[in-house]
Design an enzyme around this catalytic site. Structure first.
Site, PDB file in Angstrom:
ATOM      1  N   HIS A  63      -7.287  -4.405  10.209  1.00 32.94           N
ATOM      2  CA  HIS A  63      -6.897  -4.861   9.286  1.00 32.94           C
ATOM      3  C   HIS A  63      -5.105  -5.208   8.635  1.00 32.94           C
ATOM      4  O   HIS A  63      -4.230  -5.376   9.042  1.00 32.94           O
ATOM      5  CB  HIS A  63      -6.760  -3.070   8.259  1.00 32.94           C
ATOM      6  CG  HIS A  63      -5.839  -2.474   9.326  1.00 32.94           C
ATOM      7  ND1 HIS A  63      -5.941  -0.795   9.357  1.00 32.94           N
ATOM      8  CD2 HIS A  63      -4.312  -2.527   8.970  1.00 32.94           C
ATOM      9  CE1 HIS A  63      -4.957  -0.066   9.370  1.00 32.94           C
ATOM     10  NE2 HIS A  63      -4.096  -0.912   8.676  1.00 32.94           N
TER      11      HIS A  63
ATOM     12  N   GLU B 221      -9.627  -1.195   5.877  1.00 29.18           N
ATOM     13  CA  GLU B 221      -9.987  -1.256   7.068  1.00 29.18           C
ATOM     14  C   GLU B 221     -11.735  -2.073   6.759  1.00 29.18           C
ATOM     15  O   GLU B 221     -11.690  -2.810   6.102  1.00 29.18           O
ATOM     16  CB  GLU B 221     -10.856   0.311   6.852  1.00 29.18           C
ATOM     17  CG  GLU B 221      -9.386   0.789   6.550  1.00 29.18           C
ATOM     18  CD  GLU B 221      -8.815   0.961   7.715  1.00 29.18           C
ATOM     19  OE1 GLU B 221      -8.451   0.788   8.916  1.00 29.18           O
ATOM     20  OE2 GLU B 221      -7.766   2.848   8.427  1.00 29.18           O
TER      21      GLU B 221
ATOM     22  N   ASP C  41       0.507  -1.405   0.061  1.00 28.64           N
ATOM     23  CA  ASP C  41      -0.080   0.227  -0.414  1.00 28.64           C
ATOM     24  C   ASP C  41       0.937   1.766  -0.097  1.00 28.64           C
ATOM     25  O   ASP C  41       1.697   1.011  -0.114  1.00 28.64           O
ATOM     26  CB  ASP C  41      -1.068  -0.746   1.275  1.00 28.64           C
ATOM     27  CG  ASP C  41      -0.439  -0.166   2.287  1.00 28.64           C
ATOM     28  OD1 ASP C  41       0.733   0.004   2.505  1.00 28.64           O
ATOM     29  OD2 ASP C  41      -0.666  -0.836   3.429  1.00 28.64           O
TER      30      ASP C  41
ATOM     31  N   ASP D 152      -7.264  -1.971  14.053  1.00 27.98           N
ATOM     32  CA  ASP D 152      -8.354  -2.540  14.112  1.00 27.98           C
ATOM     33  C   ASP D 152      -8.973  -3.522  13.033  1.00 27.98           C
ATOM     34  O   ASP D 152     -10.151  -3.910  12.819  1.00 27.98           O
ATOM     35  CB  ASP D 152      -9.351  -1.487  12.889  1.00 27.98           C
ATOM     36  CG  ASP D 152      -8.543  -0.859  11.380  1.00 27.98           C
ATOM     37  OD1 ASP D 152      -7.797  -1.638  11.309  1.00 27.98           O
ATOM     38  OD2 ASP D 152      -9.291  -0.155  10.942  1.00 27.98           O
TER      39      ASP D 152
HETATM   40  C1  GLP Z   1      -0.684   0.638   8.362  1.00 29.96           C
HETATM   41  C2  GLP Z   1       0.152  -0.385   7.128  1.00 29.96           C
HETATM   42  C3  GLP Z   1      -0.440  -1.848   7.885  1.00 29.96           C
HETATM   43  C4  GLP Z   1       0.089  -2.140   8.731  1.00 29.96           C
HETATM   44  C5  GLP Z   1      -0.601  -1.597   9.913  1.00 29.96           C
HETATM   45  C6  GLP Z   1       0.979  -1.683  11.210  1.00 29.96           C
HETATM   46  O1  GLP Z   1      -1.956   0.624   8.606  1.00 29.96           O
HETATM   47  N1  GLP Z   1      -1.231  -0.011   6.514  1.00 29.96           N
HETATM   48  O2  GLP Z   1       0.091  -2.619   6.510  1.00 29.96           O
HETATM   49  O3  GLP Z   1       0.193  -3.953   9.067  1.00 29.96           O
HETATM   50  O4  GLP Z   1      -0.210  -0.199   9.143  1.00 29.96           O
HETATM   51  O5  GLP Z   1       1.427  -1.273  11.954  1.00 29.96           O
HETATM   52  P1  GLP Z   1       2.361  -0.963  12.652  1.00 29.96           P
HETATM   53  O6  GLP Z   1       3.060  -2.403  12.411  1.00 29.96           O
HETATM   54  O7  GLP Z   1       3.019   0.539  12.722  1.00 29.96           O
HETATM   55  O8  GLP Z   1       1.632  -1.643  14.198  1.00 29.96           O
END
Ligand code: GLP
Length: 263
Positions: A138, A143, A67, A136
């Site tokens: 995702h 989402e 993404d 959440d």
């Molecule tokens: C973002 C990314 C996800 C990732 C998530 C969790 O929203 N789009 O791909 O898994 O963050 O991030 P973190 O690893 O910093 O908790």
């Protein structure tokens, strides 16, 4: 789903890096799906070490990132493109022509999304997809409510994600409200998937997506539909799982289990 519980973030990172390295050694032109966030930082650090100290070869590896924020230039310090170059690509011998990150500043996001899907298909599809998980539930930026059939597209971020990710930006207002993200359907097409999570704040959502019902309200639960999905957690992220004893039994008897089920 195979659930591997490790004692610490470092051990979780080493295990996931070993899984990735094993696949690269088996197939030099592996197509790797990559994630951003704090969680995979340790995994990328360990992959860099494996490259520098043990010669892990990325020269033929192709990568597709999950993404990217809409509106950010690829060189913006908050873009996922910048994150990937800083934390992995510039430290290994990957060919920049084999690196794909969704283009956040494209003039035509819809056309870009179809092109991205086609590009993944042309390479033969993703062999191994790395995932983190949002607060959440995702995966990528899918989402709650995202269709399990969804493909790469533009998605509006929910309030919790904007708040969670604001730690990387100067102010919450600076967090982009939209992103290009691979869909749940695109992710499920990967031949193998590995999701990593650590920390107490991920414990409840991990218990929900691993042991709860399959629901588009927690898009990570779609992994229950995949035949080769592995989850690697640290002790804190695993603390709300009800069947921990079973996962650990499988781990302790892995060789016997592998012989029987051939994984
Ligand atoms: C973002 C990314 C996800 C990732 C998530 C969790 O929203 N789009 O791909 O898994 O963050 O991030 P973190 O690893 O910093 O908790």
């Amino acid at each position: 789903m195979e659930v591997i519980i490790k004692s610490s973030y470092e051990e979780m990172s080493k295990t996931s890096a070993q899984i990735i390295a094993r696949e690269i050694k088996k197939k030099h032109d592996l197509v790797l799906g990559l994630a951003t966030g704090d969680t995979p930082l340790g995994t990328y650090k360990e992959l860099v070490r494996l490259h520098k100290e043990e010669g892990l070869d990325f020269s033929k590896v192709k990568t597709f990132n999950l993404d990217e924020y809409i509106g950010l230039d690829p060189l913006d310090k908050n873009s996922y493109n910048h994150f990937m170059w800083e934390n992995l690509f510039k430290h290994v011998n990957i060919n920049s022509e084999n690196v794909y990150v969704p283009q956040g500043n494209t003039d035509d996001p819809e056309e870009f999304c179809s092109w991205y899907e086609k590009k993944i298909e042309e390479t033969g599809g993703i062999d191994l997809q790395i995932l983190g998980i949002g607060g959440d539930g995702h995966i990528a930026f899918n989402e709650p409510g995202s269709s399990f059939a969804s493909r790469t597209r533009v998605k509006a971020l929910v309030k919790q994600t904007i708040e969670d990710n604001s730690r990387f930006f100067d102010t919450e207002e600076d967090v982009p409200r939209f992103a290009i993200t691979m869909g749940v359907g695109s992710i499920l097409d990967a031949k193998k998937i590995i999701l990593i999570a650590n920390g107490k704040n991920k414990a409840a959502v991990c218990a929900e997506f691993i042991e709860g019902p399959i629901t588009s309200q927690i898009t990570a639960s779609a992994l229950q539909l995949h035949t080769l999905a592995t989850v690697v957690l640290d002790d804190e992220a695993s603390s709300k799982l009800k069947r921990k004893e079973y996962y650990n039994w499988v781990r302790d008897n892995k060789q016997t289990v592998q012989k029987r089920i051939g994984r």
